[in-house]
Enzyme design. Structure first.
Site, PDB file in Angstrom:
ATOM      1  N   ASN A   4       9.589   4.322  -5.916  1.00 38.88           N
ATOM      2  CA  ASN A   4       9.072   4.959  -4.700  1.00 38.88           C
ATOM      3  C   ASN A   4       9.413   4.058  -3.517  1.00 38.88           C
ATOM      4  OD1 ASN A   4       7.620   6.105  -2.657  1.00 38.88           O
ATOM      5  ND2 ASN A   4       5.603   5.714  -3.543  1.00 38.88           N
TER       6      ASN A   4
ATOM      7  N   LYS B 168       8.936   4.642  -0.410  1.00 34.83           N
ATOM      8  CA  LYS B 168       7.986   4.799   0.706  1.00 34.83           C
ATOM      9  C   LYS B 168       8.740   4.959   2.026  1.00 34.83           C
ATOM     10  CE  LYS B 168       4.640   2.407  -2.128  1.00 34.83           C
ATOM     11  NZ  LYS B 168       3.437   1.613  -2.251  1.00 34.83           N
TER      12      LYS B 168
ATOM     13  N   HIS C  99      -0.208  10.640  -3.694  1.00 38.46           N
ATOM     14  CA  HIS C  99      -0.085   9.179  -3.699  1.00 38.46           C
ATOM     15  C   HIS C  99      -1.265   8.590  -2.922  1.00 38.46           C
ATOM     16  CE1 HIS C  99       1.321   5.131  -2.911  1.00 38.46           C
ATOM     17  NE2 HIS C  99       2.103   5.289  -3.952  1.00 38.46           N
TER      18      HIS C  99
ATOM     19  N   GLU D  45      -1.522   6.362  -0.791  1.00 35.78           N
ATOM     20  CA  GLU D  45      -1.329   6.163   0.650  1.00 35.78           C
ATOM     21  C   GLU D  45      -1.527   7.476   1.410  1.00 35.78           C
ATOM     22  OE1 GLU D  45       2.370   4.179   0.052  1.00 35.78           O
ATOM     23  OE2 GLU D  45       1.239   2.503  -0.779  1.00 35.78           O
TER      24      GLU D  45
ATOM     25  N   GLU E 274      -2.318   4.883 -10.655  1.00 33.75           N
ATOM     26  CA  GLU E 274      -2.048   3.776  -9.732  1.00 33.75           C
ATOM     27  C   GLU E 274      -3.378   3.303  -9.143  1.00 33.75           C
ATOM     28  OE1 GLU E 274       2.262   3.828  -8.120  1.00 33.75           O
ATOM     29  OE2 GLU E 274       1.076   5.132  -6.847  1.00 33.75           O
TER      30      GLU E 274
ATOM     31  N   GLY F 157       0.804  -2.891  -4.021  1.00 30.10           N
ATOM     32  CA  GLY F 157       1.315  -3.773  -2.972  1.00 30.10           C
ATOM     33  C   GLY F 157       0.533  -5.055  -2.814  1.00 30.10           C
TER      34      GLY F 157
ATOM     35  N   SER G  19       2.077  -3.020  -8.411  1.00 32.72           N
ATOM     36  CA  SER G  19       2.617  -4.379  -8.559  1.00 32.72           C
ATOM     37  C   SER G  19       3.420  -4.577  -9.848  1.00 32.72           C
ATOM     38  CB  SER G  19       1.497  -5.420  -8.446  1.00 32.72           C
ATOM     39  OG  SER G  19       0.916  -5.349  -7.155  1.00 32.72           O
TER      40      SER G  19
END
Ligand code: 13P
Length: 251
Positions: A8, A10, A97, A99, A170, A176, A215
């Site tokens: 991904n 992003k 996702h 985010e 996730e 991240g 990660s």
């Protein structure tokens, strides 16, 4: 069942950068791609076509979209449709996702509409679920993951091919941050998801792939991918460079 190794990207990379990275990955994996793996590159919308052109002749490589709006077409400024993703060369798309849920305020209900509409449109869908650190501390892992899973899948029409649905676990606190979930945490969440998939889709629940994301790096991927009910990975930061992602794909 082939393991799905998904990158991904992003909101990173220009058209040229994305195309060059995809080309480098194809080159690096030309002779080393394990037979039981598939690679999915998920660039920003603007770079999809360039990435598709770079991978279209490479066996086992696919392109996906990071999101879409659940309508065939219309006055939805700033949005993109599943048909437009398919037209650009995508066969997969992400929905939900973290985010999008946490930065853009996307509801589980909208995520469910996207999964149902995407499948109906012919896209394979990757539904992302995962708890925040606060939810985990409050012991709400099961509650949060099941709620996201049910809202994400309950409106999808039944009868699709099991390869067309993927769930990505996730944990938000591992995205991240460099804090990868441990084997015990991954096993627990993936077992929970498998059990619910079997309850929701008794015929195909065992064949729906469950990815881990958060990660993932070349040095931890081998251990993660070998765990029960881990059918691939969804990688952010470490997927941006061709060499580090190629090491993940072959881990
Ligand atoms: P990182 O691999 O950078 O933690 O990102 C994970 C992710 O969000 C993939 O969708």
């Amino acid at each position: 069942m082939k393991k799905l190794m998904a990158a991904n990207w992003k909101m990173y990379k220009t058209w040229d950068e994305a195309r060059d990275t995809a080309k480098a990955m194809v080159r690096l994996l030309a002779n080393s791609m394990p037979k039981d793996r598939e690679v999915l590159l998920i660039p920003p919308f603007t770079a999809i076509r360039g990435v598709y052109d770079a991978i279209r002749d490479a066996k086992g490589f696919y392109v996906g979209g990071q999101d879409f709006y659940p309508a065939a077409e219309g006055a939805y400024t700033g949005e993109i449709s599943p048909g437009q993703l398919l037209d650009a060369g995508c066969c997969f798309a992400l929905a939900g996702h973290s985010e999008r849920r946490h930065v853009l305020g996307e509801s589980s209900e909208l995520v469910g509409k996207k999964v149902a509409f995407g499948l109906d449109s012919g896209l394979s869908m990757i539904l992302c679920v995962g708890e925040t650190v606060e939810e985990r501390k409050e012991g709400k892992l099961t509650e949060v993951v099941l709620k996201q899973l049910r809202a994400g899948l309950n409106t999808a029409a039944r009868g699709f091919d099991p390869e067309m649905l993927v769930v990505a676990y996730e944990p938000v606190w591992a995205i991240g941050t460099g804090l990868v979930a441990g084997p015990k945490e991954i096993l627990e969440a993936h077992k929970l998801i498998r059990k619910e998939l079997l309850a929701m889709f008794p015929d195909i629940g065992s064949e729906i792939r469950i990815l881990y994301g958060g990660s993932v790096k070349a040095d931890n991927c081998g251990e993660i991918i070998a765990l029960d009910n881990v059918d691939g990975v969804l990688v952010g930061g470490a997927s941006l460079k061709a060499d580090s992602f190629s090491l993940i794909v072959t881990a």
